[in-house]
Scaffold this motif. Structure first.
Motif, PDB file in Angstrom:
ATOM      1  N   GLY A  65      11.095   3.568   5.399  1.00  0.00           N
ATOM      2  CA  GLY A  65       9.886   3.539   4.816  1.00  0.00           C
ATOM      3  C   GLY A  65       9.496   2.554   3.653  1.00  0.00           C
ATOM      4  N   PHE A  66      10.784   2.238   2.679  1.00  0.00           N
ATOM      5  CA  PHE A  66      10.604   1.453   1.654  1.00  0.00           C
ATOM      6  C   PHE A  66      10.402  -0.013   2.189  1.00  0.00           C
ATOM      7  CE2 PHE A  66      13.087  -0.961  -1.542  1.00  0.00           C
ATOM      8  CZ  PHE A  66      12.425  -0.795  -2.646  1.00  0.00           C
ATOM      9  N   VAL A  67      11.240  -0.132   3.188  1.00  0.00           N
ATOM     10  CA  VAL A  67      11.269  -1.661   3.579  1.00  0.00           C
ATOM     11  C   VAL A  67       9.865  -1.814   4.250  1.00  0.00           C
ATOM     12  CG1 VAL A  67      12.190  -3.117   5.265  1.00  0.00           C
ATOM     13  CG2 VAL A  67      13.716  -1.980   3.833  1.00  0.00           C
ATOM     14  N   ASP A  68       9.347  -0.749   5.033  1.00  0.00           N
ATOM     15  CA  ASP A  68       8.242  -0.915   5.889  1.00  0.00           C
ATOM     16  C   ASP A  68       6.913  -1.196   4.518  1.00  0.00           C
ATOM     17  OD1 ASP A  68       9.040  -0.462   8.171  1.00  0.00           O
ATOM     18  OD2 ASP A  68       8.483   1.815   8.322  1.00  0.00           O
ATOM     19  N   ILE A  96       7.148  -2.570   1.765  1.00  0.00           N
ATOM     20  CA  ILE A  96       7.287  -3.822   1.212  1.00  0.00           C
ATOM     21  C   ILE A  96       6.741  -4.751   2.331  1.00  0.00           C
ATOM     22  CG2 ILE A  96       8.853  -5.633   0.848  1.00  0.00           C
ATOM     23  CD1 ILE A  96      10.759  -3.628  -0.489  1.00  0.00           C
ATOM     24  N   TYR A  97       7.043  -4.674   3.590  1.00  0.00           N
ATOM     25  CA  TYR A  97       6.779  -5.779   4.840  1.00  0.00           C
ATOM     26  C   TYR A  97       5.344  -5.903   4.823  1.00  0.00           C
ATOM     27  CZ  TYR A  97       6.409  -7.485   9.607  1.00  0.00           C
ATOM     28  OH  TYR A  97       6.032  -8.172  10.708  1.00  0.00           O
ATOM     29  N   ASN A  98       4.629  -4.390   4.639  1.00  0.00           N
ATOM     30  CA  ASN A  98       3.209  -4.187   4.907  1.00  0.00           C
ATOM     31  C   ASN A  98       2.379  -4.694   3.744  1.00  0.00           C
ATOM     32  OD1 ASN A  98       3.330  -3.210   7.357  1.00  0.00           O
ATOM     33  ND2 ASN A  98       3.836  -0.811   6.646  1.00  0.00           N
ATOM     34  N   THR A  99       3.068  -5.241   2.446  1.00  0.00           N
ATOM     35  CA  THR A  99       2.495  -5.727   1.485  1.00  0.00           C
ATOM     36  C   THR A  99       1.911  -7.378   2.024  1.00  0.00           C
ATOM     37  OG1 THR A  99       4.270  -6.707   0.565  1.00  0.00           O
ATOM     38  CG2 THR A  99       3.288  -4.663  -0.263  1.00  0.00           C
ATOM     39  N   GLY A 100       2.670  -7.700   2.908  1.00  0.00           N
ATOM     40  CA  GLY A 100       2.572  -9.081   3.522  1.00  0.00           C
ATOM     41  C   GLY A 100       2.867 -10.381   2.416  1.00  0.00           C
ATOM     42  N   THR A 101       3.793  -9.848   1.572  1.00  0.00           N
ATOM     43  CA  THR A 101       4.482 -11.059   0.726  1.00  0.00           C
ATOM     44  C   THR A 101       5.777 -11.462   1.229  1.00  0.00           C
ATOM     45  OG1 THR A 101       5.286 -11.421  -1.530  1.00  0.00           O
ATOM     46  CG2 THR A 101       5.820  -9.404  -0.568  1.00  0.00           C
ATOM     47  N   GLY A 102       5.848 -12.734   1.151  1.00  0.00           N
ATOM     48  CA  GLY A 102       7.294 -13.437   1.775  1.00  0.00           C
ATOM     49  C   GLY A 102       8.222 -13.591   0.686  1.00  0.00           C
ATOM     50  N   ASN A 104      15.141 -11.934   4.091  1.00  0.00           N
ATOM     51  CA  ASN A 104      13.698 -11.788   3.776  1.00  0.00           C
ATOM     52  C   ASN A 104      12.895 -10.898   4.606  1.00  0.00           C
ATOM     53  OD1 ASN A 104      10.858 -13.083   4.404  1.00  0.00           O
ATOM     54  ND2 ASN A 104      11.213 -13.808   2.253  1.00  0.00           N
ATOM     55  N   THR A 105      12.062  -9.985   3.916  1.00  0.00           N
ATOM     56  CA  THR A 105      11.303  -8.976   4.739  1.00  0.00           C
ATOM     57  C   THR A 105      10.580  -9.591   5.859  1.00  0.00           C
ATOM     58  OG1 THR A 105       9.880  -8.679   2.846  1.00  0.00           O
ATOM     59  CG2 THR A 105      11.543  -7.262   2.796  1.00  0.00           C
ATOM     60  N   SER A 106       9.975 -10.677   5.242  1.00  0.00           N
ATOM     61  CA  SER A 106       8.862 -11.352   6.266  1.00  0.00           C
ATOM     62  C   SER A 106       9.407 -11.897   7.692  1.00  0.00           C
ATOM     63  CB  SER A 106       8.036 -12.386   5.926  1.00  0.00           C
ATOM     64  OG  SER A 106       7.150 -11.885   4.549  1.00  0.00           O
TER      65      SER A 106
END
Length: 181
Positions: free
Chosen positions: A53-56, A58-64, A99-101
């Motif tokens: 959920g934490f990673v999601d 971050i990912y959903n913020t759209g930042t790379g 990288n999360t993106s």
């Protein structure tokens, strides 16, 4: 008494806005107590759900600009110096900084790959593996430790002074600029 108050487990992440360059190490306890059921689910499943959920979020913020590493800890380190011959007690670096993106699936796979270990909680091990990913980076460094227990083992597998070893490792990380959450 205060000591009897237990928070209800939840995997609902806090909504975050991520506008900074961050390197984050998720350190997940996989000791035997994490194989116990709490509020209808294994504690390890709660921990993995919270980490995903934490990673999601971050990912959903759209930042790379955010990188995440995943480490899981058992009763001893993973460099062969442990006193416990059974290597299934070893702690693991499940994923280096990714990288999360571009590496979202790799991070989630690493979290999903965290499995119940055996007895022994070496918080020092989780911190050491997480710190290893954050020491030589230039971004803001964040360590997130997910555990239900107390430190009762050290890197070499000893069950003496686990708490002191964990505190020393956290202080070492802080001296290198790592913030723990």
């Amino acid at each position: 008494p205060i000591s009897s108050i237990r928070p209800t487990p939840t995997a609902t992440p806090i909504i975050i806005s991520c506008d900074k360059n961050l390197d984050i190490a998720l350190m997940i306890d996989r000791s035997s107590s994490m194989n116990e059921t709490d509020t209808g689910k294994l504690k390890l499943e709660w921990a993995k759900e919270a980490a995903k959920g934490f990673v999601d979020a971050i990912y959903n913020t759209g930042t790379g600009s955010v990188n995440v590493a995943v480490a899981s800890f058992g009763a001893q380190g993973n460099d062969g110096t442990g006193t416990i011959a059974d290597t299934s007690f070893n702690s693991t670096l499940n994923s280096v900084l990714v990288n999360t993106s571009t590496g979202y699936a790799t991070i989630v796979d690493a979290i999903n790959g965290v499995n119940y270990n055996k007895w022994g909680t070496c918080v020092e091990c989780g911190l050491k593996l997480g710190n290893s990913q954050l020491i030589n980076v230039n971004n803001r460094k964040i360590g997130v430790l997910i555990s239900d227990g107390r430190a009762n083992h050290t890197w070499n597998g000893s069950n003496v002074n686990g708490r002191q070893a964990a505190i020393a490792m956290a202080n070492s990380g802080r001296a290198s600029g790592i913030e723990y959450r």
